[in-house]
Design an enzyme around this catalytic site. Structure first.
Site, PDB file in Angstrom:
ATOM      1  N   CYS A  49       0.840  -1.203   0.000  1.00 20.46           N
ATOM      2  CA  CYS A  49       0.000   0.000   0.000  1.00 20.46           C
ATOM      3  C   CYS A  49       0.876   1.254   0.000  1.00 20.46           C
ATOM      4  CB  CYS A  49      -0.945  -0.015   1.192  1.00 20.46           C
ATOM      5  SG  CYS A  49      -0.102  -0.179   2.771  1.00 20.46           S
ATOM      6  N   TYR A  78      21.522  -7.187  -3.704  1.00 20.74           N
ATOM      7  CA  TYR A  78      20.702  -6.073  -3.248  1.00 20.74           C
ATOM      8  C   TYR A  78      19.222  -6.279  -3.498  1.00 20.74           C
ATOM      9  CZ  TYR A  78      25.096  -3.812  -2.489  1.00 20.74           C
ATOM     10  OH  TYR A  78      26.341  -3.514  -2.032  1.00 20.74           O
TER      11      TYR A  78
END
Length: 101
Positions: A49, A78
């Site tokens: 969200c 990463y």
């Protein structure tokens, strides 16, 4: 997309489109037509969200259908290691290793 920057933080952190490929799947168990795009530019976002949950921005796909698998090759160190795991109690992803041999 099921998953997002809580699994693959690199694209959102560096504001980049991560290289990807579409692995088509034929399974579709719903009574309605399968949504798809053909020869279009797409933005692929995660399920969080936040408007920062963007993994791919404005990249071309030959074909992408609901239910297909988007594969992020070359995720590297990463990806998972800098991701915010279990964000809002979302589950951790499965790790799948493919041996092309």
């Amino acid at each position: 997309m099921r998953g997002g920057s809580h699994h693959l933080r690199l694209p959102a952190a560096w504001k980049m489109s991560h290289p990807f490929r579409v692995h088509p799947t034929e399974k579709w168990n719903y009574p309605f037509a399968r949504p798809e795009v053909v020869d279009e530019r797409v933005t692929i976002t995660g399920e969080l969200c936040t408007p920062n949950d963007v993994l791919v921005s404005d990249e071309h796909v030959e074909r992408l259908r609901a239910g297909d698998v988007v594969v992020f090759d070359y995720a590297g160190a990463y990806a998972w290691t800098i991701s915010h795991h279990e964000f809002l109690s979302h589950p951790q992803p499965d790790f799948v290793y493919i041996d092309e041999a």
